[in-house]
Motif scaffolding. Structure first.
Motif, PDB file in Angstrom:
ATOM      1  N   ASN A 225      -8.238 -48.315 -19.302  1.00  0.00           N
ATOM      2  CA  ASN A 225      -9.018 -49.285 -18.554  1.00  0.00           C
ATOM      3  C   ASN A 225      -8.147 -50.339 -17.887  1.00  0.00           C
ATOM      4  OD1 ASN A 225     -11.703 -49.519 -17.842  1.00  0.00           O
ATOM      5  ND2 ASN A 225     -12.062 -51.233 -19.227  1.00  0.00           N
ATOM      6  N   LYS A 226      -6.908 -50.477 -18.356  1.00  0.00           N
ATOM      7  CA  LYS A 226      -5.993 -51.455 -17.778  1.00  0.00           C
ATOM      8  C   LYS A 226      -5.666 -51.104 -16.332  1.00  0.00           C
ATOM      9  CE  LYS A 226      -1.814 -53.969 -19.126  1.00  0.00           C
ATOM     10  NZ  LYS A 226      -0.645 -53.994 -20.041  1.00  0.00           N
ATOM     11  N   ARG A 227      -5.811 -49.838 -15.982  1.00  0.00           N
ATOM     12  CA  ARG A 227      -5.504 -49.392 -14.636  1.00  0.00           C
ATOM     13  C   ARG A 227      -6.385 -50.108 -13.605  1.00  0.00           C
ATOM     14  NH1 ARG A 227      -6.436 -44.465 -15.574  1.00  0.00           N
ATOM     15  NH2 ARG A 227      -4.301 -43.905 -16.135  1.00  0.00           N
ATOM     16  N   THR A 228      -7.654 -50.282 -13.922  1.00  0.00           N
ATOM     17  CA  THR A 228      -8.569 -50.966 -13.010  1.00  0.00           C
ATOM     18  C   THR A 228      -8.113 -52.404 -12.778  1.00  0.00           C
ATOM     19  OG1 THR A 228     -10.381 -49.615 -13.858  1.00  0.00           O
ATOM     20  CG2 THR A 228     -10.982 -51.556 -12.584  1.00  0.00           C
TER      21      THR A 228
ATOM     22  N   VAL B 256      -0.840 -46.677 -10.484  1.00  0.00           N
ATOM     23  CA  VAL B 256      -1.674 -45.843 -11.354  1.00  0.00           C
ATOM     24  C   VAL B 256      -0.889 -45.405 -12.583  1.00  0.00           C
ATOM     25  CG1 VAL B 256      -2.900 -43.642 -11.531  1.00  0.00           C
ATOM     26  CG2 VAL B 256      -3.199 -45.061  -9.506  1.00  0.00           C
ATOM     27  N   ASP B 257       0.388 -45.036 -12.399  1.00  0.00           N
ATOM     28  CA  ASP B 257       1.214 -44.583 -13.517  1.00  0.00           C
ATOM     29  C   ASP B 257       1.706 -45.739 -14.385  1.00  0.00           C
ATOM     30  OD1 ASP B 257       0.895 -42.000 -12.706  1.00  0.00           O
ATOM     31  OD2 ASP B 257       2.858 -41.814 -11.759  1.00  0.00           O
TER      32      ASP B 257
ATOM     33  N   LYS C  85      -9.016 -45.085  -7.511  1.00  0.00           N
ATOM     34  CA  LYS C  85      -7.807 -45.053  -8.336  1.00  0.00           C
ATOM     35  C   LYS C  85      -8.158 -44.859  -9.800  1.00  0.00           C
ATOM     36  CE  LYS C  85      -4.931 -47.713  -5.162  1.00  0.00           C
ATOM     37  NZ  LYS C  85      -5.931 -47.813  -4.100  1.00  0.00           N
ATOM     38  N   ASP C  86      -9.276 -45.461 -10.234  1.00  0.00           N
ATOM     39  CA  ASP C  86      -9.664 -45.304 -11.625  1.00  0.00           C
ATOM     40  C   ASP C  86     -10.144 -43.882 -11.891  1.00  0.00           C
ATOM     41  OD1 ASP C  86     -10.021 -46.894 -14.149  1.00  0.00           O
ATOM     42  OD2 ASP C  86     -12.026 -46.051 -13.957  1.00  0.00           O
ATOM     43  N   VAL C  87     -10.942 -43.325 -10.981  1.00  0.00           N
ATOM     44  CA  VAL C  87     -11.421 -41.946 -11.152  1.00  0.00           C
ATOM     45  C   VAL C  87     -10.250 -40.971 -11.077  1.00  0.00           C
ATOM     46  CG1 VAL C  87     -12.865 -40.129 -10.157  1.00  0.00           C
ATOM     47  CG2 VAL C  87     -13.735 -42.472 -10.299  1.00  0.00           C
ATOM     48  N   LEU C  88      -9.305 -41.226 -10.180  1.00  0.00           N
ATOM     49  CA  LEU C  88      -8.112 -40.379 -10.094  1.00  0.00           C
ATOM     50  C   LEU C  88      -7.356 -40.374 -11.415  1.00  0.00           C
ATOM     51  CD1 LEU C  88      -6.145 -38.679  -8.346  1.00  0.00           C
ATOM     52  CD2 LEU C  88      -4.995 -40.834  -7.745  1.00  0.00           C
ATOM     53  N   GLY C  89      -7.199 -41.558 -12.010  1.00  0.00           N
ATOM     54  CA  GLY C  89      -6.495 -41.641 -13.286  1.00  0.00           C
ATOM     55  C   GLY C  89      -7.236 -40.962 -14.425  1.00  0.00           C
TER      56      GLY C  89
END
Length: 448
Positions: free
Chosen positions: A391-394, A385-386, A168-172
């Motif tokens: 970095n908050k996504r992780t 993700v959206d 998910k982090d790489v996707l973002g």
């Protein structure tokens, strides 16, 4: 009026070529080159990364379909003569084992400027675990087979947690907003297409249900798919990102739980996602009900596998595009649909007794449930993700997944209700959860 410095415009950062043209056609929009919330370096290589992630997710989703604990592994344990308690633990271990450790896993991921290698490691370990399951199929029986398979499933599940946070982090970082849902949508479409073929092969398999050769071949193929996934993901061009917040894994993990207190939209999302677990938890009870009412062996297994693959084939691209438009609405519609599917199945079984022993009735409803479950998964993945940025996504992914892991273990106790309630009653209880989750999702903010 200020004049921009010479350089490529923000909507024309990657070079024209066959991959870029295919990308534009696939997303089917005039602003296909527009990058939103990713940096210029990542924007230049979006098309290649987009297709590599589709390919990787195709491999992993097909592997998941072949080594599905709700269908293939459950049938395999029955064929091996393992006690039913082991079958009851398949789904909770597979899901919770990958979710509960994610707060600590996230701290490890945050220390990596390049995070794709965490995903690659997870794929290699998942391959090892599935190949171990294949050995169980031909070497053990009874309780020993059940214990060994659950041990391999624990390794598989923990490794899956590495992939979940990192992916998910790489996707973002590598695919812009309004394109992310389609990565999962198209990969699930392709995996569903091949899964139908696997199910058709099982339908045509006339060997004795106790012959373990079928399971050996299936699981060996699944292990190979995760090796291919590791190879394709390693080719993704990921640029270094922030590495803050990874100094002390445990303390950082505990501190990030404060997001549930301090971030109301995120807290509401986690509660809604917990209730929408009905789409996953209902599936084994659909199959239990089928076992109570019919006999089928590999024929029934083949029907369920075909139904699962067909559902991904027809629904995933739709849910992916819909998620890019409004992931919140996808959660509402698919959650309510999963709940209503359970209610309709129970109503049919009780209102039309002549259909209750049909081998085709339950795979048909499983197909409807799988369609809505695909929507729930794609909707909530795209939403989280959206909802976050950078970095908050992780943190969002790790906190929500850890909470969901704990909820899954508790929800898994619903299996104990079958000792005092009919299976149809448990399905109705889960349907009530789904309706509540859809209602709560309606109050979430739009983020797409």
């Amino acid at each position: 009026m200020a004049i921009d410095k010479p350089g490529p415009s923000r909507d024309r950062l990657y070079a024209e070529g066959p991959i870029a043209r295919a990308y534009r056609k696939l997303v089917n929009e005039e602003d296909a080159r527009v990058c939103r919330d990713i940096d210029d370096d990542a924007c230049r290589v979006v098309p290649g990364n987009f297709f590599l992630q589709i390919l990787t997710q195709f491999f992993t989703k097909l592997g998941d379909a072949i080594a599905n604990p709700k269908t293939v592994l459950a049938w395999m344990l029955s064929a091996l003569g393992a006690p039913g308690v082991f079958t009851a633990f398949l789904v909770p271990i597979r899901e919770s084992g990958s979710l509960l450790p994610q707060l600590v896993i996230a701290s490890h991921v945050r220390r990596q400027a390049i995070r794709k290698w965490t995903f690659v490691l997870g794929c290699l370990l998942q391959s090892l675990a599935v190949l171990a399951m294949a050995l169980v199929a031909v070497t053990l029986t009874g309780t020993a087979a059940g214990l060994a398979l659950l041990a391999a499933l624990v390794l598989f599940s923990l490794s899956r947690g590495l992939c979940s946070v990192a992916s998910k982090d790489v996707l973002g970082k590598t695919v812009p907003k309004t394109r992310r849902g389609r990565v999962s949508g198209w990969s699930e479409f392709l995996a569903g297409l091949v899964t139908i073929g696997v199910g058709a092969m099982l339908l045509l398999d006339v060997r004795d249900p106790g012959d373990m050769g079928t399971y050996l071949v299936l699981l060996a193929i699944a292990g190979g798919l995760w090796l291919l996934a590791a190879g394709s993901y390693a080719l993704i061009r990921e640029f270094p990102g922030a590495t803050s917040g990874g100094a002390n894994a445990l303390s950082e993990a505990i501190s990030r739980l404060q997001l549930l207190r301090d971030d109301p939209p995120f807290r509401k999302f986690v509660i809604a996602r917990s209730l929408l677990l009905c789409s996953a938890l209902s599936a084994p009870f659909f199959i239990m009900l089928a076992h109570e009412q019919t006999e089928g062996a590999l024929l029934v297994l083949g029907l369920f596998v075909v139904a699962d693959g067909l559902a991904s084939l027809v629904s995933a691209p739709f849910w992916g595009r819909f998620s890019d438009h409004s992931s919140r609405r996808v959660m509402i519609i698919s959650g309510a649909g999963a709940a209503l599917t359970g209610i309709l199945l129970v109503t049919t079984v009780h209102a039309v007794p002549a259909l209750a022993d049909s081998q085709w009735l339950y795979p048909a409803f499983f197909f409807l449930l799988a369609i809505h479950h695909a929507g729930v998964r794609l909707g909530r993945k795209t939403y989280v993700v959206d909802l976050a940025g950078g970095n908050k996504r992780t943190d969002y992914v790790a906190v929500s997944n850890t909470v969901i892991g704990a909820v899954l273990l508790l929800a898994g106790l619903t299996g104990a209700l079958t000792t005092i309630l009919p299976t149809t009653a448990v399905i109705l209880i889960l349907a009530g959860m789904g309706l509540a989750g859809a209602l709560l999702s309606a109050g979430l903010p739009e983020v797409s």
